[in-house]
Motif scaffolding. Structure first.
Motif, mmCIF file in Angstrom:
data_model
loop_
_atom_site.group_PDB
_atom_site.id
_atom_site.type_symbol
_atom_site.label_atom_id
_atom_site.label_comp_id
_atom_site.label_asym_id
_atom_site.label_seq_id
_atom_site.Cartn_x
_atom_site.Cartn_y
_atom_site.Cartn_z
ATOM 1 N N UNK A 114 0.730 -1.263 0.020
ATOM 2 C CA UNK A 114 -0.004 -0.118 0.104
ATOM 3 C C UNK A 114 0.734 1.309 0.045
ATOM 4 N N UNK A 115 0.550 2.646 -0.194
ATOM 5 C CA UNK A 115 1.120 3.568 -0.129
ATOM 6 C C UNK A 115 1.761 3.897 1.048
ATOM 7 N N UNK A 116 1.087 3.396 2.302
ATOM 8 C CA UNK A 116 1.853 3.432 3.649
ATOM 9 C C UNK A 116 2.833 2.300 3.839
ATOM 10 N N UNK A 117 2.955 1.355 2.976
ATOM 11 C CA UNK A 117 4.170 0.428 3.104
ATOM 12 C C UNK A 117 3.354 -0.770 3.651
ATOM 13 N N UNK A 118 2.218 -0.924 3.764
ATOM 14 C CA UNK A 118 1.658 -2.340 4.295
ATOM 15 C C UNK A 118 1.506 -3.302 2.899
ATOM 16 N N UNK A 119 1.899 -4.656 3.642
ATOM 17 C CA UNK A 119 1.747 -5.650 2.450
ATOM 18 C C UNK A 119 0.359 -5.965 2.316
ATOM 19 N N UNK A 120 0.124 -5.671 0.844
ATOM 20 C CA UNK A 120 -1.596 -5.699 0.549
ATOM 21 C C UNK A 120 -1.592 -7.477 -0.083
ATOM 22 N N UNK A 121 -0.825 -7.799 -0.617
ATOM 23 C CA UNK A 121 -0.894 -9.267 -1.247
ATOM 24 C C UNK A 121 0.429 -9.658 -1.701
ATOM 25 N N UNK A 122 0.723 -10.887 -1.560
ATOM 26 C CA UNK A 122 1.847 -11.541 -2.187
ATOM 27 C C UNK A 122 1.805 -13.017 -2.876
#
Length: 267
Positions: A114-122
């Motif tokens: 995400x723009x904040x650096x959170x992992x959205x998916x991998x």
């Protein structure tokens, strides 16, 4: 107890990495060693090397986190996710990154942030060697050269040969056949780079990925493979300094961050 140093280990199948961060967020030490046949011995050797550094040697209260393929082998304060560590390590250098491609010896990870650096998916490939550094090792061994020589060799390729097989075992037989008919080593390595790149891009396309894209892991040092992937993706691939150390750095950052949280809750 207040800590002086935060040690982040990334215990991979090919290399063991260690990053040490000071209380103020400065990097005191960052290096890696070949994992070898005994990962525990390699961890000890790398730790001893770190303690020879005068900045590290005077640290009294240490907190250690471990990530990577062999993280359970290490007695430490906490074992942590590779995905989160790579995200933290990369964003400490490149805060605007949205997508990370990490290619190691045994696996390939594509991570969307995400723009904040959170992992959205991998997505992660750790079952097949076709999109990993292992394929490059096999090719280098077959051609009698070092892995670090592959990029420069492929840059001199004059013909684009296509490998028909996506399986490393069959591709190795195909490479043996190409050698037998006189194909140049440069053309063979270029064919392998194209095959690996296409495999990785198809993996990346399983995500809703966005630019900028950062390429990490030891394979990121292969300029020819990086250029081919950039052409297929139609975007520049950014590479942080020491791309093989981002996971270890992320583990050290996480240890420091968790420690600061605990201190703030105790006051």
């Amino acid at each position: 107890m207040s800590r002086d140093q935060f040690w982040g280990y990334d215990i991979g199948s090919r290399n063991i990495k260690l990053a040490i961060m000071g209380r103020n967020g400065d990097i005191l030490f960052a290096d890696y060693l070949d994992t070898g046949v005994n990962p525990s011995e390699a961890v000890d050797a790398l730790s001893r090397k770190a303690l020879q550094n005068p900045l590290v040697a005077r640290g009294e209260a240490v907190m250690a986190y471990a990530t990577g393929y062999g993280r359970k082998l290490l007695v430490c304060d906490k074992t942590v996710s590779e995905i989160s560590c790579h995200a933290l390590g990369v964003r400490s250098f490149l805060p605007s990154v949205h997508t990370i491609l990490d290619i190691g010896g045994q696996d390939c990870k594509a991570i969307s942030l995400s723009p904040e650096g959170q992992v959205l998916d991998f997505v992660m490939n750790d079952k097949c060697a076709a999109g990993t550094g292992r394929f490059l090792e096999i090719v280098a061994l077959r051609l009698g050269i070092g892995c670090h020589e592959l990029g420069a060799l492929a840059a001199g390729s004059g013909h684009n040969i296509r490998l028909s097989s996506t399986c490393v075992v069959f591709a190795e037989s195909e490479i043996t056949g190409l050698i037998a008919v006189g194909a140049s080593p440069a053309d063979i390595v270029r064919a392998v780079h194209i095959s690996i790149s296409e495999r990785i891009v198809s993996q990346l396309n399983q995500l809703k990925w966005q630019t900028p894209v950062v390429f990490t892991g030891g394979v990121a040092l292969n300029q020819d493979l990086k250029d081919i992937m950039a052409q297929i993706l139609k975007t520049e691939l950014l590479i942080p300094p020491d791309p093989e150390l981002t996971g270890a750095l992320g583990a050290a950052i996480m240890a420091r961050r968790d420690h600061e949280k605990r201190l703030s809750h105790s006051h």
